[in-house]
Scaffold this motif. Structure first.
Motif, PDB file in Angstrom:
ATOM      1  N   ALA A  57      15.221 -28.337  32.184  1.00 39.28           N
ATOM      2  CA  ALA A  57      16.614 -27.772  32.170  1.00 39.28           C
ATOM      3  C   ALA A  57      17.135 -27.583  30.736  1.00 39.28           C
ATOM      4  O   ALA A  57      18.096 -26.933  30.346  1.00 39.28           O
ATOM      5  CB  ALA A  57      17.366 -28.505  33.119  1.00 39.28           C
ATOM      6  N   ASP A  58      16.793 -28.871  29.813  1.00 39.30           N
ATOM      7  CA  ASP A  58      17.283 -28.889  28.569  1.00 39.30           C
ATOM      8  C   ASP A  58      16.408 -28.141  27.560  1.00 39.30           C
ATOM      9  O   ASP A  58      16.903 -28.149  26.347  1.00 39.30           O
ATOM     10  CB  ASP A  58      17.329 -30.328  28.145  1.00 39.30           C
ATOM     11  CG  ASP A  58      16.243 -31.175  28.154  1.00 39.30           C
ATOM     12  OD1 ASP A  58      15.073 -30.439  28.533  1.00 39.30           O
ATOM     13  OD2 ASP A  58      16.279 -32.324  27.945  1.00 39.30           O
ATOM     14  N   GLY A  59      15.350 -27.472  28.009  1.00 38.70           N
ATOM     15  CA  GLY A  59      14.708 -26.789  27.068  1.00 38.70           C
ATOM     16  C   GLY A  59      13.653 -27.592  26.130  1.00 38.70           C
ATOM     17  O   GLY A  59      12.906 -27.230  25.414  1.00 38.70           O
ATOM     18  N   ALA A  60      13.470 -28.846  26.340  1.00 38.25           N
ATOM     19  CA  ALA A  60      12.976 -29.806  25.719  1.00 38.25           C
ATOM     20  C   ALA A  60      11.411 -29.833  26.047  1.00 38.25           C
ATOM     21  O   ALA A  60      10.397 -29.938  25.083  1.00 38.25           O
ATOM     22  CB  ALA A  60      13.527 -31.134  25.609  1.00 38.25           C
ATOM     23  N   ARG A  61      10.885 -29.766  27.201  1.00 34.53           N
ATOM     24  CA  ARG A  61       9.514 -30.139  27.818  1.00 34.53           C
ATOM     25  C   ARG A  61       9.089 -28.618  28.450  1.00 34.53           C
ATOM     26  O   ARG A  61       9.974 -28.077  28.913  1.00 34.53           O
ATOM     27  CB  ARG A  61       9.636 -31.109  28.689  1.00 34.53           C
ATOM     28  CG  ARG A  61      10.153 -32.397  28.278  1.00 34.53           C
ATOM     29  CD  ARG A  61      10.066 -33.616  29.311  1.00 34.53           C
ATOM     30  NE  ARG A  61       8.719 -34.082  29.385  1.00 34.53           N
ATOM     31  CZ  ARG A  61       8.160 -34.703  30.388  1.00 34.53           C
ATOM     32  NH1 ARG A  61       8.803 -35.092  31.563  1.00 34.53           N
ATOM     33  NH2 ARG A  61       6.994 -35.120  30.618  1.00 34.53           N
ATOM     34  N   LEU A  62       7.927 -28.470  28.126  1.00 36.97           N
ATOM     35  CA  LEU A  62       7.378 -27.238  28.646  1.00 36.97           C
ATOM     36  C   LEU A  62       5.830 -27.595  29.573  1.00 36.97           C
ATOM     37  O   LEU A  62       5.116 -28.582  29.177  1.00 36.97           O
ATOM     38  CB  LEU A  62       6.705 -26.424  27.422  1.00 36.97           C
ATOM     39  CG  LEU A  62       5.983 -25.065  27.804  1.00 36.97           C
ATOM     40  CD1 LEU A  62       7.045 -24.114  28.464  1.00 36.97           C
ATOM     41  CD2 LEU A  62       5.354 -24.440  26.381  1.00 36.97           C
ATOM     42  N   ALA A  63       5.892 -26.925  30.678  1.00 35.27           N
ATOM     43  CA  ALA A  63       4.826 -27.169  31.576  1.00 35.27           C
ATOM     44  C   ALA A  63       4.083 -25.841  31.464  1.00 35.27           C
ATOM     45  O   ALA A  63       4.452 -24.803  31.650  1.00 35.27           O
ATOM     46  CB  ALA A  63       5.247 -27.628  32.941  1.00 35.27           C
ATOM     47  N   ILE A  64       2.622 -25.878  31.470  1.00 36.87           N
ATOM     48  CA  ILE A  64       1.680 -24.608  31.408  1.00 36.87           C
ATOM     49  C   ILE A  64       0.917 -24.829  32.526  1.00 36.87           C
ATOM     50  O   ILE A  64      -0.003 -25.970  32.730  1.00 36.87           O
ATOM     51  CB  ILE A  64       1.032 -24.407  30.171  1.00 36.87           C
ATOM     52  CG1 ILE A  64       2.060 -24.396  29.119  1.00 36.87           C
ATOM     53  CG2 ILE A  64       0.247 -23.261  30.021  1.00 36.87           C
ATOM     54  CD1 ILE A  64       1.503 -24.242  27.585  1.00 36.87           C
TER      55      ILE A  64
END
Length: 356
Positions: A123-130
């Motif tokens: 939600a804060d744009g800090a973490r990414l899941a692929i």
């Protein structure tokens, strides 16, 4: 991850060449474009991938440098846009931190055949899941992996994923809908190293030999109130779309049910979009009709301007929305078909649409 925009949305779309305005005929992305959000519809136009950003009341284009991989392979937050691209050496993440003006590449996986690639930002744009879905032969169970890391740099941590599918951040965890005929919902721990299949409106579907009439679980939606909304398309008997909500990831309550018409093919999930005000829009798969669920109230209407049911839709505000519509042109009967995809926009909450 809340997958609906605050005031500005980004959508990349597949276009038919004939009858559409060219990118040159539209305004370039203005310097004031500062916020883009997921979900993002991807595709190509004249051999190039384009994105549509909503600035105030005007849709404008943002160019992606390369064609993204199959799947929900583009995500965005604020100035930041991420696109997963397949290449000979594996999967590369292309990132822009200035609204698409400049891009950097970041190798993320060395697999030669990643199948589909699905991205999700926290939600804060800090973490990414692929999520990488590795296909196997027809009828076999594929393998999937999830990569987790900081969105703007650093190494990704890789874990086995229970299935390929579409993933959403929710309360520091991941929720993934996928499996055979999209019949399962999984919720991860904080590290995405352990996954639990959860029952939504019925028992957990088996891993193999899934009944074609099994219900299909749509993309989970992180709601503004902190709950997780899960749409379930029922195929047995009279088809319908049920909306379930959970606050703990294990116990679900039904919040609405929407009857839809016609017969639905195995694995079909009705398109569902969340509006920023908490309302939910459900599109019928077989006919051009939209249903609005707002709390305990429900209305339905036939929208003007859509030639066929939308395959995907998203709303930047309660009134400003965009949808992709896929239609098949067949040479003879149901053979020799070519799929034509077009983008339509609405400014009145979906009541009327215009081709972009």
């Amino acid at each position: 991850m809340v997958r609906h925009p605050i005031w500005l949305g980004l959508v990349a779309a597949t276009f038919a060449v004939a009858g559409c305005a060219s990118g040159a005929d539209r305004a370039a992305a203005p310097s004031g474009v500062t916020a883009v959000t997921s979900p993002v519809i991807t595709g190509s136009r004249d051999g190039h991938t384009v994105a549509y950003a909503l600035a105030a009341t005007q849709w404008t284009t943002v160019a992606l440098p390369h064609r993204p991989a199959d799947g929900q392979s583009v995500a965005a937050h604020g100035h930041d846009i991420y696109a997963a691209v397949r290449g000979a050496d594996g999967v590369t993440l292309e990132a822009s931190h200035d609204g698409g003006r400049s891009w950097k590449q970041r190798p993320v996986a060395g697999t030669s055949d990643p199948g589909t690639v699905d991205l999700a930002l926290s939600a804060d744009g800090a973490r990414l899941a692929i999520v990488l879905d590795h296909p196997r032969a027809a009828g076999a169970i594929g393998q999937a992996a999830v990569l987790l890391g900081e969105a703007k740099g650093g190494a990704f941590t890789s874990h086995d994923a229970p299935a390929g599918g579409q993933v959403t951040w929710w309360n520091g965890r991941l929720a993934l809908s996928g499996g055979a005929l999209s019949s399962r919902l999984y919720v991860s721990d904080a590290k995405a190293s352990a996954w639990t299949p959860v029952a939504v409106g019925g028992p957990v579907a088996p891993l193999r030999n899934v009944d074609p009439g099994v219900a299909s679980i749509g993309v989970p939606i992180d709601q503004p109130d902190g709950s997780l909304l899960v749409p379930v398309t029922n195929h047995a008997g009279s088809p319908s779309v049920d909306l379930f909500a959970t606050t703990d990831g294990s116990t679900f309550r039904k919040v609405a049910g929407v009857a839809v018409s016609g017969e639905l093919g195995a694995g079909t999930a009705a398109p569902v979009a969340a509006l920023p005000d908490g309302a939910v829009l459900v599109a019928e798969p077989n006919t051009v009709r939209l249903h609005v669920v707002r709390g305990s109230a429900q209305t339905s209407f036939v929208p003007r301007g859509l030639p066929a049911p939308p395959s995907t839709m998203t709303f930047a505000t309660a009134t400003m929305g965009i949808a992709r519509v896929d239609t098949a042109n067949c040479a003879s009967g149901k053979t020799g078909c070519a799929v034509r995809s077009e983008v339509y926009t609405t400014i009145d909450g979906g009541k009327s649409w215009e081709r972009s």
